[in-house]
Design a protein around this motif. Structure first.
Motif, short mmCIF file in Angstrom:
data_model
loop_
_atom_site.label_atom_id
_atom_site.label_comp_id
_atom_site.label_asym_id
_atom_site.label_seq_id
_atom_site.Cartn_x
_atom_site.Cartn_y
_atom_site.Cartn_z
N ASP A 149 10.07 25.50 3.30
CA ASP A 149 10.80 24.66 2.68
C ASP A 149 12.17 23.86 3.18
OD1 ASP A 149 10.15 26.77 -0.21
OD2 ASP A 149 8.90 25.03 0.47
N ALA A 150 12.49 24.64 4.24
CA ALA A 150 13.62 24.04 4.82
C ALA A 150 13.47 22.82 5.82
CB ALA A 150 14.48 24.90 5.67
N LEU A 151 12.26 22.68 6.16
CA LEU A 151 11.82 21.65 6.96
C LEU A 151 11.21 20.47 6.50
CD1 LEU A 151 10.58 23.66 10.13
CD2 LEU A 151 12.79 22.85 9.76
N PRO A 152 11.55 19.31 6.62
CA PRO A 152 10.70 18.24 5.90
C PRO A 152 9.49 18.08 6.46
CG PRO A 152 12.11 17.38 7.71
CD PRO A 152 12.52 18.73 7.47
N ALA A 153 8.54 17.57 5.48
CA ALA A 153 6.97 17.39 5.92
C ALA A 153 6.98 16.16 6.97
CB ALA A 153 6.15 17.07 4.75
N VAL A 154 5.95 16.59 7.89
CA VAL A 154 5.61 15.37 8.85
C VAL A 154 4.53 14.47 8.13
CG1 VAL A 154 4.63 15.11 11.16
CG2 VAL A 154 6.03 17.33 10.62
N PRO A 155 5.06 13.20 8.30
CA PRO A 155 3.94 12.24 7.77
C PRO A 155 2.65 12.23 8.58
CG PRO A 155 6.29 11.19 8.48
CD PRO A 155 6.42 12.69 9.14
N ARG A 156 1.61 12.09 7.64
CA ARG A 156 0.52 12.51 8.08
C ARG A 156 -0.06 11.40 9.22
NH1 ARG A 156 -4.20 13.63 4.12
NH2 ARG A 156 -3.28 15.38 3.61
N ARG A 157 0.54 10.36 9.26
CA ARG A 157 0.17 9.09 10.50
C ARG A 157 0.64 9.60 11.90
NH1 ARG A 157 0.93 3.63 7.06
NH2 ARG A 157 -0.69 3.86 5.34
N THR B 197 0.78 -1.21 -0.03
CA THR B 197 0.02 0.03 0.10
C THR B 197 1.03 1.18 -0.13
OG1 THR B 197 0.03 -0.12 2.37
CG2 THR B 197 -1.79 -1.23 1.27
N ASN B 198 0.34 2.29 -0.28
CA ASN B 198 1.07 3.48 -0.45
C ASN B 198 1.02 4.25 0.94
OD1 ASN B 198 1.53 3.40 -3.30
ND2 ASN B 198 -0.38 4.26 -3.85
N PRO B 199 2.00 4.87 1.28
CA PRO B 199 1.99 5.53 2.48
C PRO B 199 1.01 6.62 2.58
CG PRO B 199 4.03 6.00 1.46
CD PRO B 199 3.47 4.86 0.70
N ALA B 200 0.49 7.07 3.75
CA ALA B 200 -0.25 8.16 3.96
C ALA B 200 0.36 9.32 3.58
CB ALA B 200 -0.89 8.29 5.25
N PRO B 201 -0.27 10.18 3.02
CA PRO B 201 0.29 11.47 2.38
C PRO B 201 0.76 12.38 3.74
CG PRO B 201 -1.99 11.72 2.17
CD PRO B 201 -1.94 10.28 2.53
N TRP C 189 -9.59 7.26 9.62
CA TRP C 189 -9.23 6.06 8.54
C TRP C 189 -9.24 6.88 7.08
CZ3 TRP C 189 -9.18 0.93 10.27
CH2 TRP C 189 -8.80 0.15 9.11
N ARG C 190 -10.06 7.66 6.70
CA ARG C 190 -10.21 8.33 5.46
C ARG C 190 -9.27 9.43 5.32
NH1 ARG C 190 -15.30 11.75 3.09
NH2 ARG C 190 -14.30 12.06 1.05
N TRP C 191 -8.80 10.31 6.53
CA TRP C 191 -7.60 11.16 6.39
C TRP C 191 -6.47 10.40 6.16
CZ3 TRP C 191 -4.27 13.72 10.40
CH2 TRP C 191 -3.66 14.63 9.88
N LEU C 192 -6.06 9.27 6.85
CA LEU C 192 -4.90 8.79 6.81
C LEU C 192 -4.64 7.87 5.58
CD1 LEU C 192 -4.11 7.76 10.39
CD2 LEU C 192 -3.45 9.59 8.97
N ASN C 193 -5.95 7.77 4.82
CA ASN C 193 -5.99 6.99 3.63
C ASN C 193 -5.62 5.58 3.78
OD1 ASN C 193 -6.33 6.56 0.64
ND2 ASN C 193 -4.32 6.95 0.12
N LEU C 194 -6.03 4.95 4.52
CA LEU C 194 -5.81 3.50 5.33
C LEU C 194 -6.45 2.72 4.07
CD1 LEU C 194 -6.17 3.75 9.14
CD2 LEU C 194 -4.18 4.02 7.76
N PRO C 195 -5.86 1.42 3.99
CA PRO C 195 -6.25 0.46 3.14
C PRO C 195 -7.56 -0.23 3.59
CG PRO C 195 -4.36 -0.37 3.94
CD PRO C 195 -4.33 0.90 4.28
N GLY C 196 -8.32 -0.87 2.92
CA GLY C 196 -9.47 -1.66 3.45
C GLY C 196 -10.38 -0.78 3.96
#
Length: 260
Positions: free
Chosen positions: A13-21, A2-6, A243-250
């Motif tokens: 721009d200098a700071l990396p994005a925080v994983p949504r999970r 599965t694709n990781p959550a966005p 569940w929807r915000w994290l785009n979880l599978p199933g």
């Protein structure tokens, strides 16, 4: 695979994005700690329900006295259930321990603030002349030692018990019927919490008779059960949103937490 959550967009721009999970779990944990600390803050106020007498299904007589913390504390059980549902038992346990630590920090800082010498400019507002602000502050944050010990002990035991019960019911039902694990864990753990708090405080603190203590425990517990049942639609709503915000599978209702 599965694709990781966005990721949550970074403000720079200098700071990396925080994983949504990670951001979602941090939000749940932060909300949990805030609600728990607020429970300790507002819990010093007592209020009454059923001023004209208790209903027939509730033992005892007269109005029921409750702590104002009851309007906030049930949300902590809702959050532990939500985290258990998405991230599993370890993350839920971590959140419970963090809440315990933050409550300790709050209580320590309150004690330090109480002993600081008050300023001469700190006077009562118009309409409250004659009231000592220092005395009002100390009374507002007065925590009897026995009650503090009882509440902190009850919190840690009941919350960790709630997490384990949640996963017990989850395994027993094979992942279905979330209302069973939600209510089955909260209702039992709230009983543990109520017995510990009132058993210690009312018996050792106020020296009440065992029969009176039992009546108080039953009355308070029945109120907590009602609140637990009322939050059942919320756990379904929050699970669906996360569940929807994290785009979880199933679909929700699996046999294990998707991010455990």
């Amino acid at each position: 695979m599965t694709n990781p959550a966005p990721s949550v967009a970074s403000p720079g721009d200098a700071l990396p994005a925080v994983p949504r999970r990670d951001a979602a779990y941090t939000l749940c944990a932060a909300t949990f700690c805030v609600v728990l600390v607020l429970t300790n803050v507002i819990g010093v106020k007592l209020f009454q329900i059923f001023p004209d007498g208790r209903p027939a299904w509730m033992p005892g007589a007269g109005p029921v006295t409750l702590t104002s913390g009851i309007i906030a504390y049930p949300f902590t059980f809702l959050l532990t259930d939500l985290v258990s549902e998405i991230w599993g038992r370890r993350r839920a346990d971590l959140m419970v321990v963090l809440g315990f630590m933050m409550s300790g920090v709050m209580l320590l800082l309150v004690q330090v603030a109480k002993v600081l010498p008050p300023s001469t400019f700190w006077t009562a507002p118009q309409g409250y002349e004659g009231i000592s602000m220092q005395t009002a502050f100390e009374v507002s944050f007065y925590y009897p030692g026995v009650l503090l010990f009882a509440s902190m002990t009850a919190y840690l035991v009941a919350q960790l018990f709630d997490v384990r019960l949640y996963h017990f019911w989850w395994k027993l039902t094979g992942g279905g019927h979330m209302w069973v694990r939600n209510n089955g864990s909260t209702i039992v753990s709230q009983l543990v919490d109520t017995i510990i708090v009132n058993g210690i405080f009312l018996y050792w603190g106020l020296k009440m008779a065992p029969q009176q203590i039992v009546e108080v425990i039953i009355a308070v517990y029945l109120c907590k059960v009602l609140l637990a049942l009322l939050d059942t639609p919320l756990i379904y709503l929050f699970r669906a949103l996360v569940w929807r915000w994290l785009n979880l599978p199933g679909k929700p209702g699996t046999a294990r937490a998707p991010l455990a």
